[in-house]
Design an enzyme around this catalytic site. Sequence first.
Site, PDB file in Angstrom:
ATOM      1  N   ASP A  84       0.615  -1.041  -0.122  1.00  0.00           N
ATOM      2  CA  ASP A  84      -0.384  -0.272  -0.093  1.00  0.00           C
ATOM      3  C   ASP A  84       1.357   1.268   0.058  1.00  0.00           C
ATOM      4  O   ASP A  84       1.973   1.559   1.078  1.00  0.00           O
ATOM      5  CB  ASP A  84      -0.969   0.456   0.819  1.00  0.00           C
ATOM      6  CG  ASP A  84      -2.293   1.004   1.727  1.00  0.00           C
ATOM      7  OD1 ASP A  84      -2.744   1.667   0.194  1.00  0.00           O
ATOM      8  OD2 ASP A  84      -1.627   2.293   2.100  1.00  0.00           O
ATOM      9  N   GLU A  98       1.198  -0.276  -4.801  1.00  0.00           N
ATOM     10  CA  GLU A  98       0.218   0.845  -5.333  1.00  0.00           C
ATOM     11  C   GLU A  98       1.571   1.668  -5.284  1.00  0.00           C
ATOM     12  O   GLU A  98       2.430   2.268  -4.839  1.00  0.00           O
ATOM     13  CB  GLU A  98      -0.469   0.694  -4.209  1.00  0.00           C
ATOM     14  CG  GLU A  98      -1.252   2.035  -4.840  1.00  0.00           C
ATOM     15  CD  GLU A  98      -2.437   2.098  -3.499  1.00  0.00           C
ATOM     16  OE1 GLU A  98      -3.360   2.606  -3.546  1.00  0.00           O
ATOM     17  OE2 GLU A  98      -1.874   2.169  -2.329  1.00  0.00           O
TER      18      GLU A  98
END
Length: 693
Positions: A339, A375
Amino acid sequence: MTSTYHAHAGKPHPLGANISNKGCNFAVHCPNADGVELCLFDQNTEEQIAVIPMPAKTGKVWHCYIENITEGQLYAYRVVGENQANMGLKFDNDKLLIDPYTKALNRPLVWNKKQYQGDSQFMIPKGIVLAPKKTENRIEKPKIALEQTILYEAHVKGLTQLHPDVPAKHKGKFLGVSHPSVIKHLKSLGITAIQLMPVSAFMPEPFITNKGLTNYWGYNPINYFCPDPRYVVNDAVAEFKSMVDSLHQAGIEVILDVVFNHTAEGGADGPILSFKGFDNSSCYLFERNDYGAIDYGKYVNNSGCGNSVNTAFPYVQKMVMDSLRYWVQEMGVDGFRFDLAASLGRDPYEFSTLSGFFRTIRQDPVLITSKLIAEPWDIGHGGYRLGQFPSNWLECNDKFRDTVRAFWRGDKGQTSDFATRLLGSRDVFSQENRSILTSVNNVSYHDGFTLHDMVTYAERHNEANGEQNRDGHGHNLSANYGVEGETTDKEILRIRERQKRNLFATLLLSQGTPHVLGGDELSRTQQGNNNAYCQDNEINWLNWSLNERQQDFLIFCQQIIKLRKESEMLHHLNLKDDGYINGHNVEKIYWYRPDGERKVEDDWQDHNNQAFALELRGREIEGSSHQEHWLLIFNASDHDVCFHLPTFCKGDSWQIKLDTRYAKWSEQPDVKIRHKHLQAGRSICVFKCVAED
């Protein structure tokens, strides 16, 4: 409190609670404290039964060895020292601290203002001392080749909470994910890896908890090693391993979504739960004033969640690496999705492809074989880093998502960019330095509209989140085709279902690594909510009861995944000029206008051009009669277009393998065409060159 336990000096490593035949060694990083207290608790009542000052410190680590500690013992820490926030020190003896290296917690961490004020003992869950397990007969990992990988993003609870076959006590748990009926669905769909949203221990933010909601997604971690107790029946480690083994037995890999960019401790006003209480000044990044001095009152907030973890600091980097190795070696997972991974490349403030974190992970013999998905951004300065990660990483590609959505919505001027996305986004991922599989393609992700909502809502509808519909992204590139929300209008439903087929088919026909949002194949709706992070209810839980229209779409998804997997060229093009890999399986690639002429530069610049064809002519292999030869036609306009098909086809005719105009797979035409084809508006047609009977 007088302790009946005798503390020996013990050893500074390994960190955490490590049990042996006679007792347990406790070690915790806390460099600037005057003292650290080990607190033991009753396993049933959580009553504090001992406070043991740790007698030894080696370097930055406090440690001790306590005899007669057995598996299951509950523990936590308190720190003795001055609270000097202006120096980055957050020591507070009233705050019970979770061991950053604990492998299990006895209950979930839930914010409670009353329990936090003063002594926080009753709010904070306790670590559990675990005994080392004997060598287990684990199921061998599937080791799916990257070119065969199809990701399926799912939430442990959302996937299983409403499944009719999952026993009540396993719903929403790791053991529910491994239920035979759930695995049967994943296998029948054809995915090869389940990408689980965060499973590490987390705490919903005070802001959302005070509104009576929760952080359902789990992107607010407080420990990087232990599975969150919310997903556990009895034994977190055993149940997680059982889930992994069951999925591996079925040939499905397990990818974990991990959050190393921030923690649940928030910013300056956030609670002291673990990292802040041990080494606040090193675990987090702080802003600098005009003279370059650190301002410990202002946390850097590259995450948007109040703080930014300083992964460039040696202790923190070691903890993260230890965590990754633990999940791979002990728990058995196959890879990770990171993330806001741009934060991991900050060294510590500016992003670098050669950051210490990237170098460390690349040389690690355990992690080098794991799948690594970034990401590739955060919200800090210079945080958008798509295409700039090391070559052993895959990257979530928002350019693919936005272009594909816009093209099929009917936006003009998208064709050139759409074609680039189809063939692996080589404008972003250089063919000299990156694999054509690098792009993690998606049309939907957990944050945003589901596939069904993408064709059902033109605007977000996040009222249930309690923020007056101000939260969530406003640039959704969605459409409702005449009515906002659900409808019984047959014509609108027909268009919506066709657009879903177009979007899903484009995802699977594109070069790169496909990412399927779990539930899209079931036509899952979030009722127009594009930021459902705080909805632990039917908005997020998958509905397994399908009507005929939804069942038809599920079958379509299964078939298009099957089509991709059966063709080498459709799942992995090797081009002659690809400098990343040796060899090629493509002889020629041609782009065509509807009139059969090859596209030239002016055609790509034509703003109104919404229909084109792509020919993939496979390499002839000496001594083999097998030569793949495909023709893909895309028409995003709302009217039919007549295409003149390429005349070069050694098999003599083009056979339709897929036509998205048909809602039912059983209605797919089994016909062969030589010269002309009338391509329906808003549709895809896939042809394969075959020999006449």
